[in-house]
Each structure stands twice: as C-alpha cells, then as structure tokens.
Design an enzyme around this catalytic site. Structure first.
Site, PDB file in Angstrom:
ATOM      1  N   ASP A 178     101.073 -43.134  63.492  1.00  0.00           N
ATOM      2  CA  ASP A 178      99.509 -43.785  63.550  1.00  0.00           C
ATOM      3  C   ASP A 178      98.824 -42.545  64.063  1.00  0.00           C
ATOM      4  O   ASP A 178      99.150 -41.804  65.337  1.00  0.00           O
ATOM      5  CB  ASP A 178      99.882 -44.776  64.680  1.00  0.00           C
ATOM      6  CG  ASP A 178      98.641 -45.745  64.765  1.00  0.00           C
ATOM      7  OD1 ASP A 178      97.439 -45.177  65.334  1.00  0.00           O
ATOM      8  OD2 ASP A 178      98.390 -46.832  64.268  1.00  0.00           O
ATOM      9  N   ILE A 179      97.694 -42.147  63.494  1.00  0.00           N
ATOM     10  CA  ILE A 179      96.804 -41.367  64.039  1.00  0.00           C
ATOM     11  C   ILE A 179      96.270 -41.719  65.322  1.00  0.00           C
ATOM     12  O   ILE A 179      95.602 -42.908  65.355  1.00  0.00           O
ATOM     13  CB  ILE A 179      95.675 -41.005  62.917  1.00  0.00           C
ATOM     14  CG1 ILE A 179      96.162 -40.577  61.833  1.00  0.00           C
ATOM     15  CG2 ILE A 179      94.547 -39.850  63.637  1.00  0.00           C
ATOM     16  CD1 ILE A 179      95.321 -40.077  60.720  1.00  0.00           C
ATOM     17  N   GLU A 222      94.839 -46.025  59.547  1.00  0.00           N
ATOM     18  CA  GLU A 222      95.381 -44.732  59.723  1.00  0.00           C
ATOM     19  C   GLU A 222      96.955 -44.845  59.997  1.00  0.00           C
ATOM     20  O   GLU A 222      97.308 -43.913  60.922  1.00  0.00           O
ATOM     21  CB  GLU A 222      94.656 -44.333  60.995  1.00  0.00           C
ATOM     22  CG  GLU A 222      95.111 -45.207  62.405  1.00  0.00           C
ATOM     23  CD  GLU A 222      93.901 -46.370  62.553  1.00  0.00           C
ATOM     24  OE1 GLU A 222      94.224 -47.098  63.702  1.00  0.00           O
ATOM     25  OE2 GLU A 222      93.469 -46.943  61.499  1.00  0.00           O
TER      26      GLU A 222
END
Length: 315
Positions: A178-179, A222
């Site tokens: 996960d960004i 994301e």
C-alpha cells in the site's frame, strides 16, 4: 494436422493412412479400439479423428460421447465417422452422439480427402477465433492505468497458483503493498499526477520481480499485490526489501507525506507455512500484516509469522 484413425480393421487403417499421407498430411495415429484411441488423445494433440462406428467393446458412438464429455469446451476435435451402414436414422444417431460428418465404406479417396480438407479449414478458423478470444480475455484482466493485472485477473491467478501449490506442496508467498499517504498525494498534486505516480510505481514494482512466474497486480486504488510461487519467506522478504530500497533510490517526490519526502510503501507478507487453508486466507493474512506495518509507522515490512498469534486472537 495430426489425424487419429480408429478402426478395428488393420486393412482400413492402412488404407486411410496411405491416402492422407499421400495428400501431404503427417503419419496418422492408429488405434484399433476405444482404449488405444483415448490413450492417444491423452498424450498427443489430436486435430481430427476418423472413427469406425462398429468397434469392439466401446463402440464409436459411446467413445464419441466420452470424448465430448471429458475434453474441455475449448478443445474441439472434429470427428468423421467411417461406417458401412448408409441408413439415415443410423447416421442421424451418429451425428447426435457428437460426430461432425460421416463417410460410408468402402472409403473413397476423393471424398475422404475433401472431408479432411474441410475439417482442416474449420479447425484453423476455430484456432484463430480461440486466439482472438484469449487476447480479449487477457485485455479484460489488465488494469488500464498501470498495465498490470487487475483485481479480476489477480483473483483468477491466485486461485490457479493456489491449486499448483496444493498439488506440488511448494511454499507460496504473497506480498500486500500500500503506497503510504497516497490520499494526501492526490489532494496536493492532483489526480492526473497521482495517475502518473501509480504508473511509475507499478513499473518499479514490476522491475523488482524475479521471473515470469511472479505475479504483480493492482488490487485497487493505491494497493498492489505480488504472488510469489515456490518462494520461501526469506526470499519474499528480500524482494520486499529490494522494493523499499528502489523507492528510496527513485525519490518520487511527496513533500506532503508523513513518512518521507518521497513515495514510500508499506508491505505485509504471508506464506503458506503460516497455516492458511485457502487462497483467501493467505490474502487475509497478508492484509493483516500490511495493517500492522502501517500502524507501526509505514514504509516497512511486516510478516504474518511475527504477528500470527496475536492476529488469530483478534479474529
């Protein structure tokens, strides 16, 4: 085109073989009964079957029904019956059983080759159509923004990989990424720049994969996932560390992040050694590991084995 000739008469098999070889086709596969025919189909790619209806034991009609039932829908083998009976009801029953055409014995060379040529053209057209459908199916499984596998493609790939793991009993690992602070990135840089960032990050993730068997997919927003078949936990951790290192090298600007002045990611890792009984359980364990990595401060790696006992208690 590989032809299978099924007839209990060696004379008929030799005659048909002579005709098709003389017309430029490869040497046909011979079978005197249903058992030999099914053995050829199992171990060879058969493109056309020329089959006598009157076979010892399992006759041609029964064998045709078994072939149609057992083969996959996308694997169609044209079947031309060879028969001494020229009765309309008998021939209709043969077609109903799954045959595509018939030829009355004694075999006429011109008629036989005409039927073989016709089936060859149909087979080639179907192969071209199947390839087109395959390409269309692949397109529906690709994320348009990042050009990696989308959620639908990931679900199918994970289930397929899980079946291979169950059969081969080789360790399977999954990374959930996960960004970090991507919402603030979009809020401050705008969604068009956010899309460009996602493409850049996905390319970076892809460049870190070790082989074609590793699967990278965009899970949503994301979030990304990487499936690593036949991979130990330590090898999965090494890949995760490589991703963090590459992001630090790339320095994709993110001045509004609470973690660093560049794009970072948090990574959760699970492995089949941790007791997952289904593919979805393996994914859930990686998701819980990701949650722990983010709650610990982001831009780091967390393995399920390190939180497994507490996580199971929470469940």
């Amino acid at each position: 085109m590989q032809i299978l000739v099924v007839d209990d008469s060696a004379l008929v098999r030799d005659l048909v073989t002579s005709i098709v070889v003389g017309a430029g086709y490869p040497q046909p596969l011979p079978a005197k009964d249903a058992r030999e025919a099914k053995a050829h189909i199992k171990r060879s790619v058969v493109d056309l079957i020329l089959m006598d209806i009157s076979l010892p034991g399992v006759d041609g009609l029964q064998l045709t029904r078994q072939i149609r039932r057992n083969l996959k829908d996308d694997y169609w083998i044209p079947i031309i019956f060879l028969t001494v009976k020229d009765d309309p009801d008998y021939l209709a029953a043969a077609i109903d059983a799954g045959g595509d055409d018939y030829l009355v014995k004694p075999v006429n060379q011109v008629v036989l080759l005409a039927k073989v040529h016709a089936m060859s053209r149909i087979s080639k057209m179907k192969a071209a159509l199947d390839e087109t459908n395959l390409q269309l199916s692949r397109l529906t499984q690709i994320d348009a923004l990042t050009n990696v596998i989308n959620r639908r493609g990931f679900d199918e790939s994970l289930e397929h990989t899980w079946r291979l793991y169950r059969r081969n009993n080789q360790e399977l690992c999954l990374l959930f990424l996960d960004i970090d602070d991507f919402k603030t990135y979009n809020d401050n840089y705008g969604h068009p720049q956010g899309d460009r960032c996602l493409r850049q990050v996905s390319e970076l993730f892809k460049s870190c994969l070790r082989s074609d068997s590793d699967i990278l997919a965009r899970y949503g927003g994301e979030e990304f996932v990487i499936v690593l078949p036949n991979t130990t936990l330590r090898a999965a951790e090494k890949l995760a560390q490589k991703i963090l290192h590459r992001l630090a090298q790339e320095q994709i600007e993110h001045q509004h992040s609470h973690v660093a002045p560049y794009i970072t990611t948090s990574i959760g890792i699970s492995t089949t050694r941790d007791g997952a009984t289904t593919a979805q359980k393996l994914l859930s364990q990686a998701d819980r590991s990701l949650y722990k990595a983010k709650s610990n401060g982001r831009s780091q790696i967390c393995c399920y084995e390190d939180i497994g006992q507490s996580a199971e208690t929470e469940l």
